[in-house]
Design an enzyme around this catalytic site. Structure first.
Site, PDB file in Angstrom:
ATOM      1  N   LYS A   1      10.015   5.270   6.860  1.00 53.90           N
ATOM      2  CA  LYS A   1      10.373   4.063   6.110  1.00 53.90           C
ATOM      3  C   LYS A   1      11.499   4.428   5.155  1.00 53.90           C
ATOM      4  CE  LYS A   1       5.649   2.179   5.760  1.00 53.90           C
ATOM      5  NZ  LYS A   1       4.413   2.324   4.941  1.00 53.90           N
TER       6      LYS A   1
ATOM      7  N   HIS B   1       8.747  -1.080   9.316  1.00 52.22           N
ATOM      8  CA  HIS B   1       9.032  -2.098   8.300  1.00 52.22           C
ATOM      9  C   HIS B   1       8.107  -1.861   7.094  1.00 52.22           C
ATOM     10  CE1 HIS B   1       5.497  -4.894   9.639  1.00 52.22           C
ATOM     11  NE2 HIS B   1       5.166  -3.635   9.661  1.00 52.22           N
ATOM     12  N   ARG B   2       8.203  -2.746   6.067  1.00 51.95           N
ATOM     13  CA  ARG B   2       7.237  -2.757   4.972  1.00 51.95           C
ATOM     14  C   ARG B   2       6.516  -4.100   5.006  1.00 51.95           C
ATOM     15  NH1 ARG B   2       7.399   1.920   1.581  1.00 51.95           N
ATOM     16  NH2 ARG B   2       5.257   1.174   1.391  1.00 51.95           N
ATOM     17  N   SER B   3       5.424  -4.176   4.258  1.00 48.34           N
ATOM     18  CA  SER B   3       4.651  -5.431   4.311  1.00 48.34           C
ATOM     19  C   SER B   3       5.401  -6.603   3.672  1.00 48.34           C
ATOM     20  CB  SER B   3       3.276  -5.237   3.685  1.00 48.34           C
ATOM     21  OG  SER B   3       3.381  -4.644   2.416  1.00 48.34           O
TER      22      SER B   3
ATOM     23  N   ASP C   1      -3.505   1.419  11.553  1.00 52.03           N
ATOM     24  CA  ASP C   1      -3.136   2.046  10.294  1.00 52.03           C
ATOM     25  C   ASP C   1      -4.347   1.822   9.398  1.00 52.03           C
ATOM     26  OD1 ASP C   1      -2.216   2.976   7.914  1.00 52.03           O
ATOM     27  OD2 ASP C   1      -0.527   1.589   7.721  1.00 52.03           O
TER      28      ASP C   1
ATOM     29  N   ASP D   1       1.648   8.582   6.700  1.00 51.19           N
ATOM     30  CA  ASP D   1       2.528   7.580   6.078  1.00 51.19           C
ATOM     31  C   ASP D   1       2.522   7.841   4.572  1.00 51.19           C
ATOM     32  OD1 ASP D   1       3.916   5.405   5.144  1.00 51.19           O
ATOM     33  OD2 ASP D   1       2.381   3.935   5.618  1.00 51.19           O
TER      34      ASP D   1
ATOM     35  N   GLN E   1      -6.255  -1.522   7.606  1.00 51.81           N
ATOM     36  CA  GLN E   1      -5.139  -2.392   7.220  1.00 51.81           C
ATOM     37  C   GLN E   1      -4.446  -3.046   8.425  1.00 51.81           C
ATOM     38  OE1 GLN E   1      -2.314  -1.168   3.936  1.00 51.81           O
ATOM     39  NE2 GLN E   1      -0.922  -0.965   5.665  1.00 51.81           N
ATOM     40  N   GLU E   2      -4.324  -2.259   9.533  1.00 55.66           N
ATOM     41  CA  GLU E   2      -3.571  -2.786  10.677  1.00 55.66           C
ATOM     42  C   GLU E   2      -4.227  -2.420  11.995  1.00 55.66           C
ATOM     43  OE1 GLU E   2       0.444  -1.264  10.146  1.00 55.66           O
ATOM     44  OE2 GLU E   2       0.281  -1.667   8.006  1.00 55.66           O
TER      45      GLU E   2
ATOM     46  N   LYS F   1       7.372   0.075  14.361  1.00 53.98           N
ATOM     47  CA  LYS F   1       6.277  -0.744  13.839  1.00 53.98           C
ATOM     48  C   LYS F   1       6.878  -1.895  13.055  1.00 53.98           C
ATOM     49  CE  LYS F   1       3.362   0.478  10.377  1.00 53.98           C
ATOM     50  NZ  LYS F   1       2.134   0.805   9.614  1.00 53.98           N
TER      51      LYS F   1
ATOM     52  N   GLU G   1       1.527  -9.322   7.214  1.00 52.63           N
ATOM     53  CA  GLU G   1       2.456  -8.963   8.288  1.00 52.63           C
ATOM     54  C   GLU G   1       2.348  -9.906   9.477  1.00 52.63           C
ATOM     55  OE1 GLU G   1       2.118  -4.738   8.984  1.00 52.63           O
ATOM     56  OE2 GLU G   1       2.901  -4.298   6.984  1.00 52.63           O
TER      57      GLU G   1
ATOM     58  N   HIS H   1      -3.501  -5.805   2.845  1.00 49.84           N
ATOM     59  CA  HIS H   1      -2.609  -6.864   3.329  1.00 49.84           C
ATOM     60  C   HIS H   1      -3.351  -8.166   3.608  1.00 49.84           C
ATOM     61  CE1 HIS H   1       0.471  -3.664   4.891  1.00 49.84           C
ATOM     62  NE2 HIS H   1       0.425  -3.755   3.578  1.00 49.84           N
TER      63      HIS H   1
ATOM     64  N   GLU I   1      -2.999   6.033  11.973  1.00 50.85           N
ATOM     65  CA  GLU I   1      -2.136   6.298  10.810  1.00 50.85           C
ATOM     66  C   GLU I   1      -2.978   6.371   9.538  1.00 50.85           C
ATOM     67  OE1 GLU I   1       0.979   3.362  10.589  1.00 50.85           O
ATOM     68  OE2 GLU I   1       1.261   3.643   8.439  1.00 50.85           O
TER      69      GLU I   1
ATOM     70  N   SER J   1       0.877  -1.185   0.000  1.00 50.46           N
ATOM     71  CA  SER J   1       0.000   0.000   0.000  1.00 50.46           C
ATOM     72  C   SER J   1       0.908   1.228   0.000  1.00 50.46           C
ATOM     73  CB  SER J   1      -0.906   0.004   1.230  1.00 50.46           C
ATOM     74  OG  SER J   1      -0.157   0.107   2.415  1.00 50.46           O
TER      75      SER J   1
END
Ligand code: 2PG
Ligand code: MG
Length: 399
Positions: free
Chosen positions: A323, A351-353, A230, A298, A158-159, A374, A198, A150, A271, A40
């Site tokens: 990031k 991090h990234r996914s 997020d 983000d 998403q999170e 994160k 993730e 994700h 986020e 994303s």
């Protein structure tokens, strides 16, 4: 520092996509660095270069071997800024489109790791000292339930994240305990569920509040713990509105929805609550919310100091995700973090996914004194290594 060996190889990330791993060596030390990949992504991120098939990184590897490595081996760079300036100038584009932010970042991180080794200090300390940051332990932002892009949108956001403060060892144990209990609760309620990109659980609920009810129960009354999300709202925005679970929300309705969630649950950090081009949504939420709400950019800020400057002036948030691969060199990451801290914004290193087993972001988070780290759920090795590196840093700092 005299670099004597430079190599690159293609490895696979946690989604099975090719990425680059760079190995640099001096006469005494050899280190490796690899880079992650997002799904994303913000439209203003530096370019992650792929081959014509949209997957491979052989072109990036070729450019590293032909254009970057020969210079690394023949010229001496005094510090990180000198190396990164060389990379930026050699690329010559605004968004790293020629050499690729992925290849450039792998070299930039590898150089930082090698410099720390040569100086004989831990990486986090090298970052703090060379860039004059005050190191500290980040809060853990552990993403325990995955939705959005994700996890096939099984959940709208998403999170769903549990945030835990305190010293790393204790914080990690507490976060892992919540994650484990969450698994038991979800299995008892709906049976086995898939895991998202993730490593978090991806149940399917038809009520927006359900994940919050479950998580709130698990952290209720606990010290130094709260919930974060997020929303990654760019992913569910549609012509100025937002679509979740079959319902369309206007910007104002989405602000009210977040305020209701904050009121009812221990949700303290949101986020990307709105799409990356909906700055008004961000600033509206910030101005209406309780003082302690953390409104995090983000896709909005993409670790880019020019973009961040604009967002600071628009009061579009009070925190940002950091990031490194959104911008492509560490010097630019440091400049963005410095700007954020000067403006009173919090930083959350992330991090990234699609991840690798490189644990660099743990050192980065401690080194710059970030508010949060994160790093996903510990069910995947690529995530756990970041937390484990944090524990190792705790040892380094106390021994
Ligand atoms: C995010 C990230 C990481 P992606 O949106 O914050 O959690 O996802 O790497 O897919 O952009
Ligand atoms: Mg995000």
């Amino acid at each position: 520092m005299n670099i004597e060996t430079a190599e690159v190889q293609e490895i696979l990330d946690s989604r099975g996509m090719p990425t680059v791993e760079v190995t640099l060596g001096t006469r005494v030390h050899t280190i490796t660095a690899s880079v992650p990949s997002g799904k994303s992504t913000g439209s203003k991120e530096a370019l992650e270069k792929r081959d014509a098939d949209g997957r491979g990184v052989s072109d990036v590897c070729r450019l590293l071997r032909e254009e970057i490595f020969p210079v690394l081996l023949s010229r001496e760079f005094t510090d990180q800024r000198a190396l990164d300036t060389f990379l930026i100038e050699l690329d010559g584009t605004k968004n790293k489109a020629r050499l690729g932010a992925n290849g450039m970042l792998a070299v930039s991180i590898a150089f930082a790791k090698l410099s720390a080794k040569e100086a004989g200090v831990p990486l986090w300390q090298h970052i703090a000292e060379s860039e004059t940051f005050t190191p500290s332990y980040p809060r853990l932002y552990m993403n325990v339930m995955n939705g959005g892009a994700h996890a096939d949108f099984r959940l709208p956001f998403q999170e769903y994240i549990v945030v835990v403060g305190g010293k790393p060892r204790e914080a990690y144990d507490r976060a892992k305990e919540v994650f484990k209990t969450l698994g038991d609760v979800i299995r008892a309620a709906v049976g086995e569920v898939p895991m998202g990109d993730e490593g978090g659980y991806s149940p399917q609920f038809s009520m927006l509040e359900r994940p919050f009810e479950i998580l709130n129960e698990l952290i209720h009354g606990e010290d130094e713990m709260f919930l974060a999300i997020d929303a990654a709202a760019t992913e569910f925005s549609e012509q100025g509105n937002y679509k979740m679970l079959g319902t369309t929300y206007t910007r104002a309705e989405l602000v009210d929805t977040y305020l209701a969630l904050i009121e009812k649950f221990s949700l303290r950090s949101i986020e990307d609550p709105f799409a990356e081009d909906d700055t008004e949504g961000f600033s509206n939420l910030l101005s209406c919310s309780p003082k302690d709400l953390i409104v995090v950019g983000d896709d909005l800020t993409v670790t880019n100091s020019e973009v961040l400057k604009e967002m600071i002036s628009m009061h579009a948030g009070n925190a940002l995700i950091v990031k490194p691969n959104q911008i492509g060199t560490l010097t630019e990451v440091y400049d963005t973090v410095r700007l954020a801290h000067t403006a009173g914004w919090k930083t959350i290193v992330s991090h990234r996914s699609g991840e690798t087993e490189d644990s660099f972001i743990a050192d980065l988070a401690v080194g710059v004194g970030a508010y949060g780290l994160k790093a996903g759920a510990p069910s995947q090795r690529v995530r756990a290594v970041k937390y484990e590196r944090l524990l190792a840093i705790e040892q380094e700092r106390t021994s």
